[in-house]
Design a protein around this motif. Sequence first.
Motif, PDB file in Angstrom:
ATOM      1  N   TYR A   3      -3.455  30.342 -77.398  1.00  0.00           N
ATOM      2  CA  TYR A   3      -4.801  30.507 -77.101  1.00  0.00           C
ATOM      3  C   TYR A   3      -4.958  31.449 -75.754  1.00  0.00           C
ATOM      4  CZ  TYR A   3      -5.507  26.581 -79.953  1.00  0.00           C
ATOM      5  OH  TYR A   3      -5.362  25.752 -81.274  1.00  0.00           O
ATOM      6  N   SER A  50      -7.734  32.214 -80.651  1.00  0.00           N
ATOM      7  CA  SER A  50      -6.441  31.572 -81.208  1.00  0.00           C
ATOM      8  C   SER A  50      -6.117  32.547 -81.857  1.00  0.00           C
ATOM      9  CB  SER A  50      -6.870  30.550 -82.127  1.00  0.00           C
ATOM     10  OG  SER A  50      -7.365  30.681 -83.271  1.00  0.00           O
ATOM     11  N   VAL A  90     -12.611  30.271 -80.500  1.00  0.00           N
ATOM     12  CA  VAL A  90     -12.729  28.756 -80.554  1.00  0.00           C
ATOM     13  C   VAL A  90     -13.653  28.223 -79.533  1.00  0.00           C
ATOM     14  CG1 VAL A  90     -10.633  28.845 -82.050  1.00  0.00           C
ATOM     15  CG2 VAL A  90     -10.398  28.859 -79.330  1.00  0.00           C
ATOM     16  N   SER A 112     -13.629  21.237 -84.123  1.00  0.00           N
ATOM     17  CA  SER A 112     -12.499  21.105 -84.721  1.00  0.00           C
ATOM     18  C   SER A 112     -11.173  21.595 -83.732  1.00  0.00           C
ATOM     19  CB  SER A 112     -12.196  21.849 -86.067  1.00  0.00           C
ATOM     20  OG  SER A 112     -12.213  23.291 -85.513  1.00  0.00           O
ATOM     21  N   GLN A 113     -11.545  21.908 -82.620  1.00  0.00           N
ATOM     22  CA  GLN A 113     -10.484  22.436 -81.541  1.00  0.00           C
ATOM     23  C   GLN A 113     -10.349  21.642 -80.314  1.00  0.00           C
ATOM     24  OE1 GLN A 113      -8.322  25.219 -82.404  1.00  0.00           O
ATOM     25  NE2 GLN A 113      -9.367  25.485 -84.397  1.00  0.00           N
ATOM     26  N   GLN A 116      -7.139  19.655 -77.210  1.00  0.00           N
ATOM     27  CA  GLN A 116      -6.212  20.375 -77.018  1.00  0.00           C
ATOM     28  C   GLN A 116      -6.054  21.079 -75.745  1.00  0.00           C
ATOM     29  OE1 GLN A 116      -4.997  22.402 -80.657  1.00  0.00           O
ATOM     30  NE2 GLN A 116      -7.331  22.311 -80.987  1.00  0.00           N
TER      31      GLN A 116
END
Length: 211
Positions: A3, A50, A90, A112-113, A116
Amino acid sequence: MYYFLKAMHEDDIPRVQEIERQSFSAPWSANTYRRELSSPATSRYIVARSSPSLPPDEPIMPYVPRRSLLQTLLPSVFTKPQPVSPFPLVGYAGLWLMVDEGHITTIAVAPSQRSQGLGELLLNGLIDQGLDMGATRLTLEVRISNESAQKLYLKYGFEPSGTRVRYYTDNGEDALIMWTDVITEPSYQHRLSELRERLALRLQRQAGMVE
Ligand SMILES: CC(C)(COP(=O)(O)OP(=O)(O)OC[C@H]1O[C@@H](n2cnc3c(N)ncnc32)[C@H](O)[C@@H]1OP(=O)(O)O)[C@@H](O)C(=O)NCCC(=O)NCCS
């Protein structure tokens, strides 16, 4: 997955709005984003992208244009089309400078990301932009019910300093106001570098760069 952060560009707005609609009950319009992007001296917007392989090693803000009034009024005549980025967007975040205060205006990661470290990555990017513009402290408003965002901010030294009653017009929710200490002070910088080391290790582990 790797990222990395880049400056937000007008071409990013449709994807930013997609994430915005999934993240906020009162999303900003495309025009609001266009306006924000037209004043880089006092307003900075970044995106997280990403990449399946090691991303290009470039500074975050290499191409923030400084526009004349005419360019701002007639962006389609002056804006050079940017090559479409092959790296999916993202998350995104923004900051305004008011005198020496950096006001965080928005931060969101695609659902969805999340979880993290990308919210942290973006917040770090905003802290750097704030320092670059001469901000000495950072502030923001967050919904009283938004505990996950508050935890992120607390981790980076934002402390509650009051509420704005019924600040959010969609449901009348109160806003919690949070402020950092002076971000240029050695004590804040020390804490920041510790957090950054931990975040870098986390992101490197996730990318499979270290055990
Ligand atoms: C808030 C938001 C940006 C966090 O992004 P994220 O990528 O999921 O967060 P990270 O993985 O970087 O987490 C960083 C820290 O935030 C806090 N946090 C994030 N998600 C959390 C959750 N679900 N529950 C509790 N704490 C959470 C933790 O302190 C975490 O640190 P830790 O991993 O050491 O526990 C994301 O949840 C989001 O986009 N929310 C919707 C938009 C929004 O509410 N924005 C804030 C407006 S003020």
